[in-house]
Every structure is written in structure tokens, then in C-alpha cells.
Write an enzyme that holds these catalytic residues in place. Sequence first.
Site, PDB file in Angstrom:
ATOM      1  N   ASN A 205      13.141  -0.054   8.861  1.00  0.00           N
ATOM      2  CA  ASN A 205      14.064  -0.614   9.847  1.00  0.00           C
ATOM      3  C   ASN A 205      14.717  -1.863   9.255  1.00  0.00           C
ATOM      4  O   ASN A 205      14.396  -2.279   8.144  1.00  0.00           O
ATOM      5  CB  ASN A 205      13.357  -0.885  11.173  1.00  0.00           C
ATOM      6  CG  ASN A 205      12.255  -1.911  11.022  1.00  0.00           C
ATOM      7  OD1 ASN A 205      12.510  -3.074  10.746  1.00  0.00           O
ATOM      8  ND2 ASN A 205      11.010  -1.467  11.181  1.00  0.00           N
ATOM      9  N   ASP A 274       7.195   2.730  14.993  1.00  0.00           N
ATOM     10  CA  ASP A 274       6.446   3.372  16.080  1.00  0.00           C
ATOM     11  C   ASP A 274       5.933   4.747  15.676  1.00  0.00           C
ATOM     12  O   ASP A 274       4.968   5.240  16.236  1.00  0.00           O
ATOM     13  CB  ASP A 274       7.348   3.499  17.318  1.00  0.00           C
ATOM     14  CG  ASP A 274       7.678   2.130  17.883  1.00  0.00           C
ATOM     15  OD1 ASP A 274       6.756   1.291  17.962  1.00  0.00           O
ATOM     16  OD2 ASP A 274       8.859   1.882  18.218  1.00  0.00           O
ATOM     17  N   LYS A 284       8.074  14.702  -4.516  1.00  0.00           N
ATOM     18  CA  LYS A 284       9.374  14.549  -3.864  1.00  0.00           C
ATOM     19  C   LYS A 284       9.742  15.855  -3.160  1.00  0.00           C
ATOM     20  O   LYS A 284       9.667  16.932  -3.770  1.00  0.00           O
ATOM     21  CB  LYS A 284      10.431  14.191  -4.916  1.00  0.00           C
ATOM     22  CG  LYS A 284      11.775  13.909  -4.303  1.00  0.00           C
ATOM     23  CD  LYS A 284      12.828  13.588  -5.351  1.00  0.00           C
ATOM     24  CE  LYS A 284      14.200  13.533  -4.692  1.00  0.00           C
ATOM     25  NZ  LYS A 284      15.277  13.506  -5.666  1.00  0.00           N
ATOM     26  N   PHE A 322       7.053  -9.558  20.331  1.00  0.00           N
ATOM     27  CA  PHE A 322       8.511  -9.582  20.256  1.00  0.00           C
ATOM     28  C   PHE A 322       9.034  -8.255  20.766  1.00  0.00           C
ATOM     29  O   PHE A 322       8.439  -7.214  20.497  1.00  0.00           O
ATOM     30  CB  PHE A 322       8.979  -9.774  18.807  1.00  0.00           C
ATOM     31  CG  PHE A 322       9.069 -11.212  18.408  1.00  0.00           C
ATOM     32  CD1 PHE A 322       7.930 -11.982  18.267  1.00  0.00           C
ATOM     33  CD2 PHE A 322      10.308 -11.807  18.183  1.00  0.00           C
ATOM     34  CE1 PHE A 322       8.007 -13.312  17.912  1.00  0.00           C
ATOM     35  CE2 PHE A 322      10.408 -13.134  17.825  1.00  0.00           C
ATOM     36  CZ  PHE A 322       9.258 -13.888  17.690  1.00  0.00           C
ATOM     37  N   LYS A 336       6.740  -5.044  28.787  1.00  0.00           N
ATOM     38  CA  LYS A 336       5.856  -4.919  27.612  1.00  0.00           C
ATOM     39  C   LYS A 336       4.792  -6.009  27.623  1.00  0.00           C
ATOM     40  O   LYS A 336       3.650  -5.787  27.208  1.00  0.00           O
ATOM     41  CB  LYS A 336       6.673  -5.000  26.320  1.00  0.00           C
ATOM     42  CG  LYS A 336       7.441  -3.721  26.067  1.00  0.00           C
ATOM     43  CD  LYS A 336       8.293  -3.783  24.825  1.00  0.00           C
ATOM     44  CE  LYS A 336       9.061  -2.469  24.693  1.00  0.00           C
ATOM     45  NZ  LYS A 336       9.965  -2.472  23.558  1.00  0.00           N
ATOM     46  N   LYS A 340       1.013  -4.749  27.512  1.00  0.00           N
ATOM     47  CA  LYS A 340       0.227  -5.030  26.300  1.00  0.00           C
ATOM     48  C   LYS A 340      -0.700  -6.232  26.489  1.00  0.00           C
ATOM     49  O   LYS A 340      -1.359  -6.669  25.553  1.00  0.00           O
ATOM     50  CB  LYS A 340       1.168  -5.269  25.105  1.00  0.00           C
ATOM     51  CG  LYS A 340       2.046  -4.048  24.791  1.00  0.00           C
ATOM     52  CD  LYS A 340       2.686  -4.152  23.415  1.00  0.00           C
ATOM     53  CE  LYS A 340       3.740  -3.078  23.231  1.00  0.00           C
ATOM     54  NZ  LYS A 340       4.054  -2.787  21.836  1.00  0.00           N
TER      55      LYS A 340
HETATM   56  O1  C5P Z   1       6.656  -1.491  22.298  1.00  0.00           O
HETATM   57  P1  C5P Z   1       7.393  -2.187  21.235  1.00  0.00           P
HETATM   58  O2  C5P Z   1       7.211  -1.556  19.886  1.00  0.00           O
HETATM   59  O3  C5P Z   1       8.820  -2.469  21.511  1.00  0.00           O
HETATM   60  O4  C5P Z   1       6.694  -3.636  21.214  1.00  0.00           O
HETATM   61  C1  C5P Z   1       7.075  -4.597  20.294  1.00  0.00           C
HETATM   62  C2  C5P Z   1       5.930  -5.533  19.999  1.00  0.00           C
HETATM   63  O5  C5P Z   1       4.746  -4.798  19.721  1.00  0.00           O
HETATM   64  C3  C5P Z   1       6.182  -6.370  18.772  1.00  0.00           C
HETATM   65  O6  C5P Z   1       5.534  -7.625  18.935  1.00  0.00           O
HETATM   66  C4  C5P Z   1       5.558  -5.553  17.662  1.00  0.00           C
HETATM   67  O7  C5P Z   1       5.177  -6.366  16.568  1.00  0.00           O
HETATM   68  C5  C5P Z   1       4.376  -4.949  18.369  1.00  0.00           C
HETATM   69  N1  C5P Z   1       4.006  -3.597  17.855  1.00  0.00           N
HETATM   70  C6  C5P Z   1       2.755  -3.390  17.354  1.00  0.00           C
HETATM   71  N2  C5P Z   1       2.398  -2.171  16.866  1.00  0.00           N
HETATM   72  C7  C5P Z   1       3.259  -1.131  16.894  1.00  0.00           C
HETATM   73  C8  C5P Z   1       4.542  -1.330  17.424  1.00  0.00           C
HETATM   74  C9  C5P Z   1       4.895  -2.590  17.893  1.00  0.00           C
HETATM   75  O8  C5P Z   1       1.956  -4.342  17.339  1.00  0.00           O
HETATM   76  N3  C5P Z   1       2.895   0.033  16.413  1.00  0.00           N
END
Ligand code: C5P
Length: 404
Positions: A205, A274, A284, A322, A336, A340
Site C-alpha cells: 500500500n 488486511d 515466479k 489509526f 473501530k 478494537k
Molecule cells: O480496521 P482497520 O484496518 O481500518 O484498522 C486500522 C488500525 O488497525 C490501524 O491502527 C492498523 O495499524 C491496525 N491494524 C492492525 N492489524 C491489521 C490491520 C490493521 O493492527 N491486520
Amino acid sequence: MLIAVGVSGGIGAYKAVEVVRGLQRRGHDVVAVMTANATRFVGPITFEAITRRPVITDQFEAGANADIEHIAIASTIDLLIIAPATANILGKLANGIADDFLSTLYLATRAPVLVAPAMNTQMFAHEAVRSNLDALAARGVRFVEPGEGYLACGWIGKGRLAEPDEIVAAAEDVLRPRGPLRSQRVLVTAGPTYEDVDPVRYLGNRSSGRMGFAIAGEAARRGAEVTLVAGPTSLDPPPVRELVRVRSAEQMHAAVLGRADDMHVVVMAAAVADYAPIEPSDQKVPKGGDTVTMVLKKTPDILAELGRRRIASGGGPLLVGFAAETERVVAHAAAKRESKHADLFVANDVSRADAGFGVDTNAVTIVGPDGSETLPLQSKSRVAIAILDRIEALLTAHPAKTSG
Ligand code: C5P
């Protein structure tokens, strides 16, 4: 930090050169200020050469008053050191006499002041000097006591300028932060993660790591012991206690979960993927048909896992997440934060060209336990300052319950 080293006219003036060098070795920028008498012991050129700045010797010097830097010194220095400080300069400081640049600078600056007296034993013991020292101490001036031994004037006793190392150590102590983040263990994640598809391709990303690096740097400046877990980025990391380089979400998960129990604060500024390929191919993947289908599996949600742990244990670090969003930014971040179990969520509109990924500025809303605060567009280092101010306020209200 910018430190002014004021040198007054004592035999120890030559030791001020070593003080300047010691401060520079610790990464500080130094400007030297000399009284007229000091220049009779050491030449201003010596200080000019090692500080690489003009030495300020006289406030009324023709030409010098147009020099903005020189005028601005009082408001830009982080510390004023006077070494050696003679009985004469102590008397002036104690009584508010401003008849040269150094004594004027003392009155004009709001920076902390550290004084290293040096004089003949009898002078140091004199009631007039003692009462000047007491008056300065009562105003918050800090001292490095003179040493005992043979003095240049032939006396044996107390009055010799403290050793340069001692003065530098005292300066570091004055500059050491004293806020709630001092000595706290803070883990910050930064940057993207790369999820390998095969030996040459990956899913990534646009995160540059700038926001997370700014937070890690600012936390370290506030005296925190910072662990920075960084995904792939080309930026130079700030000076931190521990730097852990990772590539994938899985590696970041292991790096964070293995350390989180010892932390007082965890800031998840990384843009963690994600989804990742189920199993990266060893070879490859050859080009085939017009379309290709890739099956991805969900990566572990690191922050959510930390949130679940804190609910289960009733303790653990303060958690900051974030949310990079393109619509309903604050609402998504607030949701979130709840799901979380984080303390703060920083909402980031990544659809703006001047904020979010890959640029130096950011416009964020900080969502906390008592509502949200929208900050104006500003540099990522200023945003980091605002986020850490909020973290410090929460730490003061509810100290983190860690196992360590
Ligand atoms: O749910 P989302 O991915 O938008 O949430 C973002 C937050 O969760 C960020 O702080 C990111 O660093 C954290 N995150 C995480 N592990 C993941 C995806 C996102 O800790 N697999």
C-alpha cells in the site's frame, strides 16, 4: 537542542572549550557568548571555529545588531550555561544588572539556566557571593558545584571550575524531559506491510511510514524508551531504543505481540495489509490467461488482538489506532475504536491530496474517550506532537497497568 555557553573571565575559561565539544558530541548545537574579560583568557576565534557560529562578545558591536540570529538567541536557545561564572557575573545575574550581552541574555531568555561558578576559595565563601547564589537558586537556576584542589591563585580549597564532563552531564540532566512519557516504554508501528505473491511480486500500500516515524521520534524526544516496528520504507528512522524491521503483516504481528506486554503505550500507525496470499509461490508465477484470480486470506488484526487481551486481563498498554478512510472518516474511526477496544483512534482522510499517504502534511481527527478533536492541516511532526499530548493526558489520568 541549541545551547548558549556563556563564558566569563576566569582562569577556567579554557575549559569551556571542552564543555562546548562535549555538548556537540551529544548532538547539540552550541552558540558561544563571551564577556569582555573572558576574551582576555581565550580568543573568540577558538569558540568560533568549534561552534561554526559567530561568537557574541558585545551587545553594542557595530553591525551585529542587524544579525537576526544574534538578536533571536534569547528565544531560540533551549539552555543557557555559564561556565565559568565569576563572582562578578553571579552578582550581576542575582541583581538584574544587564550591562553586557551575557547578563542581558540571562534576563531575556526563558530557557533553563545552568551555572558553573569558579573563583578563589575566599571569594566563593564570601557572604555576598553566597547570598547571590542563594538568590539565583531560589529563582530556579541550577548549579554545578566547583571542585576542590589547587587553584591558579595558589590557594587550596573550593573554587576550581567543575570538570567539563560534569558540566555536560548536568546540562543533559536539565534538558531531560520530565513529562509523563519519560521512561515509559512505547511501541510504534509504521509504514506499509508487503505481502509476497511470489519471489518478485507483492501486495502493498502507499503508506510511507512518515506519520509513524514522526510519532516514534517525538516520543523519544519526550524521554520514552521507544521500540519502532517498521514495515518496508526508504525513510531514515528516528533515533529510538529498538528498531525492528518487518515485511509482512504476519511478521509485524509476531514483533508486536511478543513485546506488547512490556509496553506502556502501543501506537499502531502502520498500514497493515488486511489480506495476504494464502501461500506465496516459491517460483515466479508465469503469465497466463487474460484474467487471473488470487485467493487471499485475512491477516491477523494486531490491534484487535491487543484490545481483546486487555479486556481479558483488565490491564495492558494504552492503545492507539489509526483509521485511513476515504468517507465517513470520523464515524468509521469511532466505530473501530469501540470494536478494537482502543483508547484513541486517529482518523485520517486519505482521499485528500494534501493529507495521508506519501505526503509531509496530515489532517486528522483524534477520537478519544471524551469525544473527538479535529486538527488543522499541518506537518506530520506537529500532528505527532498533538497525538502525544493526548497520550500524555490519558497516561496522567489513567497510568497504564503493565506487567513490567
Ligand atoms: O480496521 P482497520 O484496518 O481500518 O484498522 C486500522 C488500525 O488497525 C490501524 O491502527 C492498523 O495499524 C491496525 N491494524 C492492525 N492489524 C491489521 C490491520 C490493521 O493492527 N491486520
